[in-house]
Design an enzyme around this catalytic site. Sequence first.
Site, PDB file in Angstrom:
ATOM      1  N   TRP A  55       7.512   5.602   1.192  1.00  0.00           N
ATOM      2  CA  TRP A  55       7.157   4.449   2.015  1.00  0.00           C
ATOM      3  C   TRP A  55       7.829   4.509   3.389  1.00  0.00           C
ATOM      4  O   TRP A  55       7.263   4.079   4.390  1.00  0.00           O
ATOM      5  CB  TRP A  55       7.493   3.144   1.294  1.00  0.00           C
ATOM      6  CG  TRP A  55       7.109   1.937   2.076  1.00  0.00           C
ATOM      7  CD1 TRP A  55       7.928   0.991   2.594  1.00  0.00           C
ATOM      8  CD2 TRP A  55       5.776   1.558   2.489  1.00  0.00           C
ATOM      9  NE1 TRP A  55       7.206   0.053   3.287  1.00  0.00           N
ATOM     10  CE2 TRP A  55       5.878   0.376   3.235  1.00  0.00           C
ATOM     11  CE3 TRP A  55       4.516   2.105   2.295  1.00  0.00           C
ATOM     12  CZ2 TRP A  55       4.777  -0.273   3.785  1.00  0.00           C
ATOM     13  CZ3 TRP A  55       3.416   1.463   2.844  1.00  0.00           C
ATOM     14  CH2 TRP A  55       3.558   0.281   3.577  1.00  0.00           C
TER      15      TRP A  55
ATOM     16  N   TYR B 278      12.518  -4.269   6.859  1.00  0.00           N
ATOM     17  CA  TYR B 278      11.276  -4.490   6.111  1.00  0.00           C
ATOM     18  C   TYR B 278      11.568  -5.304   4.854  1.00  0.00           C
ATOM     19  O   TYR B 278      10.877  -6.279   4.549  1.00  0.00           O
ATOM     20  CB  TYR B 278      10.645  -3.137   5.764  1.00  0.00           C
ATOM     21  CG  TYR B 278       9.406  -3.224   4.911  1.00  0.00           C
ATOM     22  CD1 TYR B 278       8.217  -3.721   5.425  1.00  0.00           C
ATOM     23  CD2 TYR B 278       9.423  -2.801   3.583  1.00  0.00           C
ATOM     24  CE1 TYR B 278       7.072  -3.804   4.639  1.00  0.00           C
ATOM     25  CE2 TYR B 278       8.284  -2.876   2.793  1.00  0.00           C
ATOM     26  CZ  TYR B 278       7.115  -3.384   3.330  1.00  0.00           C
ATOM     27  OH  TYR B 278       5.988  -3.468   2.543  1.00  0.00           O
TER      28      TYR B 278
ATOM     29  N   GLU C 279      -0.856   1.005   2.337  1.00  0.00           N
ATOM     30  CA  GLU C 279      -0.546   1.369   0.947  1.00  0.00           C
ATOM     31  C   GLU C 279      -1.381   2.577   0.524  1.00  0.00           C
ATOM     32  O   GLU C 279      -0.906   3.455  -0.190  1.00  0.00           O
ATOM     33  CB  GLU C 279      -0.776   0.190  -0.002  1.00  0.00           C
ATOM     34  CG  GLU C 279       0.222  -0.946   0.132  1.00  0.00           C
ATOM     35  CD  GLU C 279       1.662  -0.591  -0.221  1.00  0.00           C
ATOM     36  OE1 GLU C 279       1.901   0.445  -0.868  1.00  0.00           O
ATOM     37  OE2 GLU C 279       2.559  -1.359   0.165  1.00  0.00           O
TER      38      GLU C 279
END
Length: 190
Positions: free
Chosen positions: A56, A26, A48
């Site tokens: 995350w 990522y 988000e």
Amino acid sequence: MPDLVVGEDGLARCGWCVSSDLYMAYHDDEWGRPQRDDRTLFEKMSLEAFQSGLAWITILRKRENFRKAFADFDAATVAGFGEKDIDRLLADTGIVRNRQKIEATIHNARVLADLPLPLSDLLWSFAPEPRPARLDSFAEFPATTAESKAMARDLKKRGFRFVGPTTAYALMQAMGMVDDHLEGCHVRVM
């Protein structure tokens, strides 16, 4: 966790990404790269919001499930979701099962349908001036900025949900509006 880490491949990376291959991919291939595709931006905005209060990596591990559950984040399709879809999503163990976040994603898709301009144009209108140089430490990065506060205010005024200033700044990072890779990181995005 050190701010900058040199991996086994000899490449220096932001230290937050070295705990898993998923994080590293990522970081290397997506995070901070300028993105202007509305479907991708709707996905990033939605994820988000789902990330709020969570790590995350939790979202990254569930991202493919999110894509399946939310029709690959096709806003027009998601805007048509109803109570049966909400029940289906609340039963889906492959995603974060939070009613408020699920309903906010559907609601935000409906807001997008009435947006008088592309989502990309709206979000990028809040782009700050680029920093003259990358920062040296994570301690130097803000959680919010004047631009993320203005973006959050405007999005909320338009009816979007789960778009506070901190979430807006995380979106700005994810979509490449700001380059928050550290000085010395091998990733070059702008």
